[in-house]
Design an enzyme around this catalytic site. Structure first.
Site, PDB file in Angstrom:
ATOM      1  N   ASP A   1       0.837  -1.202   0.000  1.00 34.35           N
ATOM      2  CA  ASP A   1       0.000   0.000   0.000  1.00 34.35           C
ATOM      3  C   ASP A   1       0.874   1.256   0.000  1.00 34.35           C
ATOM      4  OD1 ASP A   1      -2.359   1.465   0.026  1.00 34.35           O
ATOM      5  OD2 ASP A   1      -3.281   0.237   1.583  1.00 34.35           O
TER       6      ASP A   1
ATOM      7  N   ASP B   1     -10.559   2.972  -3.537  1.00 34.88           N
ATOM      8  CA  ASP B   1     -11.028   1.700  -2.977  1.00 34.88           C
ATOM      9  C   ASP B   1     -12.471   1.413  -3.379  1.00 34.88           C
ATOM     10  OD1 ASP B   1      -8.646   1.604  -1.617  1.00 34.88           O
ATOM     11  OD2 ASP B   1      -9.538   1.587   0.389  1.00 34.88           O
TER      12      ASP B   1
END
Ligand code: NAG
Ligand code: NAG
Ligand code: NAG
Length: 422
Positions: A172, A233
């Site tokens: 990430d 997301d």
């Protein structure tokens, strides 16, 4: 019926300048993906984030907290319920698996309460089922949820994951203070994983975090990563699916040509089988993720999933489109009257075509396609066999180049077709 009709029609607003690009660049770019032999087709598996997020409360919610028990149960079900046989191979941990501190040697460690047996044990268990284990870390100083980041520890973390027997890393991009650190970190970790000698799929979020500051360099990204997130997301909502698809069509000129064996655009997890999507919307996600050559990473609860959602996720014809060995991503080439038409070239001169009904009022709508307009004019020249794959399988039979094909699509739904060349 002439070819002129195909390119000169002003209504074809999402028709691309992609065509010349498609023809010129596909063969060149296909060879520059990360050279680790992995993800030759889009990665398939399960990832905990969308459904289970950062649930740390194993007292109150023992069945939903991020724990080794959750992953062992999912591993069992991936085998017993046919997911593995359908192709879903990677069982992936997202954020919130770590203890709040590194150990005395600077290594990441799993939370001792929630993963009492440790990640290596979990990896062994997952491997014993014939599956692979994915894990999560972050390029910056902390993960998105505030656990230890890998900045300053890239080599140690890569080696730790390799020692544990991890098979995939989702890396990430939170808590990274500059675009230089971001790009350098993603590249460094790719090389660090390589140096361990273990085959580890490398999932990046580099372009997603780069884009607000700097146009992502996809030549670099595909050289270092097996797949990469470009956009926000996913949520368990139709709004979220629509936003992802809209972003993809708006940016397809930039991203479609870079996808290929070894490196894929990742529009994020499949949320089919959860709470937020109607049946037709779930069909749309499955159909378009197949067209986009997207990694198929489900985020749902395999202990509680409807037989309808399960059949959709395990649909072998649709998975075959997603996993087609030619490895070319599809694109939207027409948008008119609240209908979008997407297509994807497949091996053996076959094509997949998705017709999406963007209207969210009324009932099923008919849409008629000139067969000659599909597959850059060549899919059905002189003829092809057309099979409807979704919403259910229907053999539509032989079509000549000169005829039309009538489809009927539910509101917010999609009809997915496969055209096999004769
Ligand atoms: C991590 O924190 C240190 C100390 O504050 C800082 O110098 C460094 O640039 C940070 N790294 C990233 C990638 O943000
Ligand atoms: C490391 O990279 C080299 C070439 O760049 C490649 O041949 C090799 O397979 C890679 N090894 C691993 C373990 O990914
Ligand atoms: C992208 O990166 C490649 C490889 O590092 C480099 O050759 C190329 O010039 C870069 N492209 C742009 C537009 O910066």
């Amino acid at each position: 019926m002439t070819m002129k009709l195909l390119s000169g029609d002003p209504r074809l607003v999402c028709e691309l300048a992609l065509r010349p690009l498609v023809l010129v660049f596909w063969s060149i770019l296909g060879t520059k993906a990360l050279d680790n032999g992995l993800a030759r087709t889009p990665t398939m598996g399960w990832l905990h984030w969308e459904r289970f997020m950062c649930n740390l409360d194993c007292q109150e919610e023992p069945d939903a907290c991020i724990s080794e028990q959750l992953f062992m149960q999912m591993a069992d079900l991936m085998v017993s319920e046919g997911w593995k046989d359908a192709g879903y191979e990677y069982l992936c941990i997202d954020d919130c698996w770590m203890a709040p501190e590194r150990d005395s040697k600077g290594r990441l460690q799993a939370d001792p309460q929630r993963f009492p047996s440790g990640i290596q044990h979990l990896a062994n268990y997952v491997h014993s089922k014939g599956l692979k284990l994915g894990i999560y870390a972050d390029v910056g100083n902390k993960t998105c949820a505030g656990f230890p980041g890998s900045f300053g520890y890239y080599d140690i973390d890569a080696q730790t994951f390799a020692d544990w027997g991890v098979d995939l890393l989702k890396f990430d991009g939170c808590h990274c203070d500059s675009v230089t650190s971001l790009a350098d970190g993603y590249k460094y970790m790719s090389l660090a994983l390589n140096r361990t000698g273990r085959s580890i799929v490398y999932s990046c979020e580099w372009p997603l975090y780069m884009r607000p500051f700097h146009k992502p360099n996809y030549t670099d990204i595909q050289y270092y990563c097996n797949y990469w997130r470009n956009y926000d997301d996913i949520y368990d909502s139709w709004e979220s699916i629509k936003n992802i698809l809209a972003w993809t069509t708006d940016n397809q000129k930039e991203i479609v040509e870079v996808a290929g064996p070894g490196g894929w655009n990742d529009p994020d997890m499949l949320v089919i089988g959860n709470f937020g999507l109607s049946w037709d919307q779930q069909v749309t996600q499955m159909a378009l993720w197949a067209i986009m050559a997207a990694p198929l990473l489900m985020s749902n609860d395999l202990r509680q999933i409807s037989s309808q959602a399960k059949a959709l996720l395990q649909n072998e014809d649709v998975i075959a489109v997603n996993q087609d060995p030619l490895g070319k991503q599809g694109y939207c080439f027409r948008k008119e009257n609240k209908i979008e038409v997407w297509e994807r070239p497949l091996s053996n001169l076959a094509w997949a075509v998705a017709v999406r009904n963007l209207q969210e009022i009324g009932g099923p709508r008919s849409y008629t396609i000139q067969v000659a307009s599909l597959g850059q004019g060549i899919a059905c020249n002189p003829g092809c066999i057309i099979t409807q794959l979704l919403p259910e399988k229907v053999q539509l039979g032989f079509y000549e180049w000169t005829v039309t094909l009538k489809t009927r699509i539910n509101p917010s739904g999609t009809v997915l077709l496969r055209l096999d060349y004769i």
